[in-house]
Enzyme design. Structure first.
Site, short mmCIF file in Angstrom:
data_model
loop_
_atom_site.label_atom_id
_atom_site.label_comp_id
_atom_site.label_asym_id
_atom_site.label_seq_id
_atom_site.Cartn_x
_atom_site.Cartn_y
_atom_site.Cartn_z
NE ARG A 159 18.07 81.12 -7.71
CZ ARG A 159 18.41 80.75 -9.12
NH1 ARG A 159 17.64 81.47 -9.91
NH2 ARG A 159 19.19 79.88 -9.44
CE LYS A 183 31.01 72.03 -23.81
NZ LYS A 183 30.94 73.48 -23.88
N GLY A 204 22.84 73.87 -9.81
CA GLY A 204 22.65 73.31 -11.03
C GLY A 204 21.98 72.25 -11.22
N GLY A 238 27.12 77.40 -10.53
CA GLY A 238 28.58 78.30 -11.00
C GLY A 238 29.34 78.59 -9.71
P1 AMP Z 1 26.77 70.51 -16.92
O1 AMP Z 1 26.33 71.85 -17.21
O2 AMP Z 1 28.26 70.51 -17.47
O3 AMP Z 1 26.78 70.08 -15.52
O4 AMP Z 1 26.15 69.37 -17.52
C1 AMP Z 1 25.09 68.87 -17.38
C2 AMP Z 1 24.38 68.36 -18.65
O5 AMP Z 1 24.99 67.39 -19.00
C3 AMP Z 1 23.03 67.75 -18.44
O6 AMP Z 1 22.15 68.62 -19.42
C4 AMP Z 1 23.07 66.44 -19.10
O7 AMP Z 1 22.07 65.91 -20.01
C5 AMP Z 1 24.47 66.29 -19.78
N1 AMP Z 1 25.03 65.08 -19.73
C6 AMP Z 1 25.09 64.42 -18.81
N2 AMP Z 1 25.88 62.89 -19.17
C7 AMP Z 1 25.83 63.19 -20.52
C8 AMP Z 1 26.18 62.28 -21.69
N3 AMP Z 1 26.71 60.98 -21.35
N4 AMP Z 1 26.18 62.76 -22.93
C9 AMP Z 1 25.54 63.77 -23.22
N5 AMP Z 1 25.40 64.75 -22.25
C10 AMP Z 1 25.37 64.53 -20.88
#
Ligand code: AMP
Length: 393
Positions: free
Chosen positions: A36, A200, A352, A375
């Site tokens: 960074r 999510k 991310g 984000g």
């Molecule tokens: P996000 O912050 O929404 O981009 O989510 C990232 C996280 O989603 C990572 O830490 C992954 O381990 C988790 N992730 C991705 N696929 C799955 C899954 N099938 N079940 C549970 N967690 C997941």
């Protein structure tokens, strides 16, 4: 609208106050990854090489109750000094008469780093008095902190407002971020393939809606896919889902037509720590299993879509990529994105976890752009602008 950059301002002899994102990992006073800081160097060099007197401000970590030495920015002053080959001054605070004296005593080409802005809770509250005290330090305002550009804090918003009438511009890092993200969404070369994953749906609903209006294909991976399976009346076993988002997922599916592509197979296991995995068809997940990655047929299908693309945006892993047994989908997508870049596509990785995956695989320099803000890049894809940047020249 095109924004002025710091290159458009004569900074010689002027105090330039610049918001940077020096939120680097620090352990026992040692910086783990200085990327960074390195990413801010083009703007820093441009200012000091032209005789500007540079005052840098940033946050580091999430201090809760005032100053804490583990969140001090002092190590970044030492590291920046090594990178630019000259001493960098450091202040024990970011506002107050002492700091104003130090800022006034700077010579042309000097650099001063202020202590962590978030040692004052007024920073995140965008407190006008606090913002005014920051603003007093400079004669020119620059924002080059893309990672916090989606937050109206005192250093990113209030200080810029308070400096109305003075030159206020973006730096080269934000310029680059806006170019790649902005061009991808406003004037993409087609086919334009967007890839979304992660835990999510709820975090990314607005982005899905926005991207559906712009892209040619939207490939879905990660746990997000299972909420869509539920919406289709399929079985998801014990997989991570958001039952309260099923209705919305139905609406999105109906709107998307053939654009929204779901996995055709899934890697399942008893639990996240299990290394006993098996492959099932998409949406046919046994009651006692959870889905943790996209399967091999989905990988092939997604690789084929990515290979045809002229523009790719990717945000969010395809599975629990932190575990080797569930990392294949994410790794394959990362490789496919790097490959299509070599064939002339513009590829943007939205910060991310997808940025972490690309970096782990050593592919960062084989894609067009890796965003420095997870984000922030999602919010930019969603809204197409930031208020913190709208107010700059
Ligand atoms: P996000 O912050 O929404 O981009 O989510 C990232 C996280 O989603 C990572 O830490 C992954 O381990 C988790 N992730 C991705 N696929 C799955 C899954 N099938 N079940 C549970 N967690 C997941």
């Amino acid at each position: 609208m095109a924004k002025k950059t710091i290159a458009d301002v004569d900074v010689k002899g002027k105090r330039v106050i610049m918001r940077v994102d020096f939120n680097v990992p620090v352990e026992n006073g040692v910086i783990g990854d200085d990327r960074r800081i390195v990413q801010a160097l083009p703007t820093i060099r441009s200012i000091i090489d032209r005789g500007g007197r540079l005052i840098l401000m940033s946050h580091l970590g999430r201090p809760k109750n005032g100053p804490e030495s583990k969140f001090s920015l002092k190590p970044t002053a030492e590291r920046l000094g090594q990178l630019i080959g000259r001493p960098v001054h450091f202040c024990q605070d970011c506002i107050g008469p002492e700091i104003e004296k130090k800022a006034a005593a700077l010579h042309d080409g000097d650099v001063l780093i202020l202590e962590n802005l978030r040692f004052h809770k007024q920073e995140e509250k965008n407190d006008p008095a606090f913002a005014g005290q920051l603003a007093r330090l400079g004669e020119v305002y620059v924002n080059d902190a893309f990672g916090t550009a989606h937050r109206e804090h005192a250093s990113t918003f209030g200080a810029a407002q308070a400096m109305q009438g003075k030159p206020r511009t973006i730096g080269f890092l934000i310029e680059k971020e806006l170019k790649y993200l902005g061009d991808a969404v406003s004037a993409p070369q087609r086919p334009f393939v967007a890839i979304l994953g992660g835990a999510k749906v709820s975090d990314k609903i607005n982005v899905i809606e926005q991207l559906l209006g712009k892209c040619d294909k939207l490939l879905i991976g990660g746990a997000m896919a299972y909420t869509f399976f539920l919406a289709q009346g399929k079985s998801v076993g014990k997989s991570l889902v958001e039952p309260d988002k099923v209705e919305l997922a139905k609406t999105l599916l109906a709107k998307a037509g053939g654009k929204l592509v779901l996995p055709v197979d899934t890697v399942v296991a008893d639990g996240i720590d299990s290394t006993q995995t098996s492959i099932v068809d998409g949406g046919v997940i046994p009651a006692d299993k959870s889905g943790f990655d996209i399967g091999p047929r989905t990988i092939k299908a997604y690789q084929a879509e990515i290979a045809k693309a002229k523009t790719v945006i990717w945000n969010g892993p395809m599975g629990v990529f932190e575990r080797p047994q569930f990392a294949q989908g994410t790794r394959a997508v990362a490789q496919a994105v790097a490959d299509v870049t070599r064939h002339g596509a513009t590829t943007v990785i939205g910060g991310g976890d997808s940025a972490a995956a690309i970096e782990q695989m050593g592919l960062s320099d084989q894609v067009s752009h890796v965003s420095t803000g997870g984000g922030a890049s999602l919010e930019y894809l969603e809204n197409g602008h930031f208020s913190t940047i709208d107010i700059l020249d």
